[in-house]
Design an enzyme around this catalytic site. Structure first.
Site, short mmCIF file in Angstrom:
data_model
loop_
_atom_site.label_atom_id
_atom_site.label_comp_id
_atom_site.label_asym_id
_atom_site.label_seq_id
_atom_site.Cartn_x
_atom_site.Cartn_y
_atom_site.Cartn_z
CG MET A 93 -2.69 4.92 -13.30
SD MET A 93 -1.33 4.91 -12.10
CE MET A 93 -1.52 3.32 -11.32
NE ARG A 115 -0.01 6.39 0.80
CZ ARG A 115 -1.22 5.98 0.40
NH1 ARG A 115 -1.42 4.69 0.16
NH2 ARG A 115 -2.21 6.83 0.25
CG HIS A 171 4.61 -6.24 -1.25
ND1 HIS A 171 4.75 -4.91 -1.56
CD2 HIS A 171 3.30 -6.53 -1.51
CE1 HIS A 171 3.60 -4.43 -1.99
NE2 HIS A 171 2.71 -5.39 -1.97
CB SER A 188 -3.90 2.41 2.09
OG SER A 188 -3.99 1.78 0.84
CD1 TRP A 199 1.55 6.72 -10.04
CD2 TRP A 199 1.52 7.49 -7.92
NE1 TRP A 199 1.45 8.09 -10.09
CE2 TRP A 199 1.43 8.58 -8.81
CE3 TRP A 199 1.52 7.75 -6.55
CZ2 TRP A 199 1.35 9.90 -8.36
CZ3 TRP A 199 1.43 9.05 -6.11
CH2 TRP A 199 1.35 10.12 -6.99
CD1 TRP A 232 -0.85 -10.96 -13.59
CD2 TRP A 232 -2.23 -9.30 -13.02
NE1 TRP A 232 -2.08 -11.21 -14.15
CE2 TRP A 232 -2.95 -10.22 -13.82
CE3 TRP A 232 -2.90 -8.15 -12.54
CZ2 TRP A 232 -4.30 -10.03 -14.14
CZ3 TRP A 232 -4.23 -7.99 -12.87
CH2 TRP A 232 -4.92 -8.92 -13.66
NE ARG A 259 -8.33 3.57 0.86
CZ ARG A 259 -8.33 4.62 1.67
NH1 ARG A 259 -9.44 5.01 2.23
NH2 ARG A 259 -7.20 5.27 1.95
CE LYS A 293 -3.31 -1.30 -0.58
NZ LYS A 293 -3.65 -2.15 -1.79
CB SER A 294 4.35 1.92 -0.16
OG SER A 294 4.34 1.31 1.10
S1 PPS Z 1 -0.38 -3.04 -3.25
O1 PPS Z 1 -1.61 -3.85 -3.02
O2 PPS Z 1 0.56 -3.20 -2.15
O3 PPS Z 1 0.24 -3.31 -4.53
O4 PPS Z 1 -0.91 -1.53 -3.23
P1 PPS Z 1 -0.07 -0.27 -3.70
O5 PPS Z 1 -0.17 -0.13 -5.16
O6 PPS Z 1 1.29 -0.30 -3.10
O7 PPS Z 1 -0.83 0.92 -2.98
C1 PPS Z 1 -2.17 1.24 -3.27
C2 PPS Z 1 -2.36 2.68 -2.86
O8 PPS Z 1 -1.74 3.55 -3.85
C3 PPS Z 1 -2.72 4.42 -4.37
N1 PPS Z 1 -2.41 4.77 -5.77
C4 PPS Z 1 -2.23 6.04 -6.20
N2 PPS Z 1 -2.23 7.20 -5.54
C5 PPS Z 1 -2.03 8.33 -6.27
N3 PPS Z 1 -1.87 8.34 -7.62
C6 PPS Z 1 -1.86 7.18 -8.32
N4 PPS Z 1 -1.71 7.23 -9.63
C7 PPS Z 1 -2.04 5.97 -7.60
N5 PPS Z 1 -2.10 4.66 -7.96
C8 PPS Z 1 -2.32 3.95 -6.83
C9 PPS Z 1 -4.02 3.62 -4.22
O9 PPS Z 1 -5.15 4.44 -4.38
C10 PPS Z 1 -3.83 3.06 -2.82
O10 PPS Z 1 -3.91 4.05 -1.80
P2 PPS Z 1 -5.27 4.44 -1.03
O11 PPS Z 1 -4.83 5.38 0.06
O12 PPS Z 1 -5.86 3.18 -0.49
O13 PPS Z 1 -6.14 5.12 -2.04
#
Ligand code: PPS
Length: 293
Positions: free
Chosen positions: A224, A122, A100, A130, A50, A73, A249, A45-46
């Site tokens: 995205m 993060r 991870h 998250s 992205w 993936w 989210r 969730k970091s």
């Molecule tokens: S995972 O399951 O570990 O692979 O998740 P991960 O991709 O590391 O983290 C998911 C969170 O990243 C947010 N996210 C983004 N934020 C801003 N901009 C972009 N483009 C973006 N893409 C993914 C995603 O919404 C999740 O955070 P939260 O706070 O839950 O929204």
């Protein structure tokens, strides 16, 4: 093989049995990286997704074709997942590998390699919030009754993928030992253009400004979150209950302020200070006042 209720324990850390087995984790640990490999390492969730999108777009010079037709993936596979061996391809560009896993598992394999590592961190309050909502969505993660209960487990490192504190510190400390670029989710938010330029420099990928414009556009949250190749909507409702939460989210900095009570946040700060006292890392907790700790 879904193994949704199975927990796999490896190197003292719990992993979801779904897509992780003793063999897949051992394979990851002993993986032979090649020169040119790029590893995205993150705690869950970091902002992993992205970064996967950013790297895909960097290597397609901002052309969204690959990002919008191939699931993330497949184009940036997870080292520790059961399907990794079959998915990793020797293509024209570098192999982009996601993980991870904590540094202590991968250091032996990485330090004898010429792979480049990008570590994305993060702020842990947003990670915890998250991650809590991701537990609701993902049927391969345990159920928690409430956010405070989950946060307690998170602070003690008793969640899948282990302790956030150890993960971040462990990887950060390796920056002297191999080619590691450390960046945060909040850096990407604050100045994406600057972050992209730094990343391109680290990767040795010169980029025209038009290409950077395209990368910036296509990796925006709004774009995205509509892209089925990254928003997890291709994953069946038996594995992710899309009615409970969304994978993409909110995508903001500081959402924890909407979820943690004052005393919960103060307790979090206390544990953070204790566990990070041996480390000089700073985190941005919200963008309104850009307060660093
Ligand atoms: S995972 O399951 O570990 O692979 O998740 P991960 O991709 O590391 O983290 C998911 C969170 O990243 C947010 N996210 C983004 N934020 C801003 N901009 C972009 N483009 C973006 N893409 C993914 C995603 O919404 C999740 O955070 P939260 O706070 O839950 O929204």
């Amino acid at each position: 093989m879904d193994r949704l209720d199975v927990t796999e324990c490896f190197a003292g850390i719990q992993f979801p049995g779904h897509l992780h087995t003793e063999q897949s984790l051992q394979y990851a640990k002993e993986f032979r990286f090649k020169e040119g490999d790029i590893v995205i390492a993150t705690y869950p969730k970091s902002g992993t997704t992205w970064m996967q999108e950013i790297l895909t777009l960097i290597y397609s010079q901002g052309d969204p074709e690959v990002a919008t037709t191939i699931p993330n993936w497949v184009r940036t596979p997870w080292l520790e997942h059961t399907y990794f061996k079959e998915t990793l391809k020797d293509g024209e560009g570098p192999r982009i590998i996601t993980t991870h896993l904590p540094s202590e598992v991968l250091v032996p394999a990485l330090q004898n390699s010429k792979a480049k590592v990008i570590y994305l961190a993060r702020n842990p309050k947003d990670v915890a919030v998250s991650y809590y909502f991701f537990h609701k969505l993902a049927k391969f993660l345990p159920d928690f009754d409430s956010l405070p209960e989950f946060v307690e487990h998170f602070l003690e490192g008793k969640v899948h993928y282990g302790s956030w504190f150890q993960h971040v510190k462990g990887w950060y400390m390796q920056r002297m030992n191999f080619d590691l670029f450390y960046i945060t989710y909040e850096d990407l938010h604050k100045d994406l253009r600057r972050s992209l330029k730094k990343l391109c420099r680290f990767l040795g990928c010169p980029m025209y400004s038009k290409e950077l414009d395209n990368i910036e556009h296509h990796c925006r949250f709004e774009i995205m979150s509509q892209n089925p190749m990254v928003n997890c909507t291709l994953i069946s409702s038996e594995i992710m209950d899309h009615n409970k939460s969304k994978f993409m989210r909110k995508g903001v900095v500081g959402d924890w302020q909407n979820h943690l009570k004052e005393e919960e946040s103060a307790h979090f700060d206390k544990v953070f200070q204790e566990k990070m006292s041996d480390c000089d890392l700073q985190f941005v907790w919200s963008l309104e006042n850009s307060e660093d700790t």
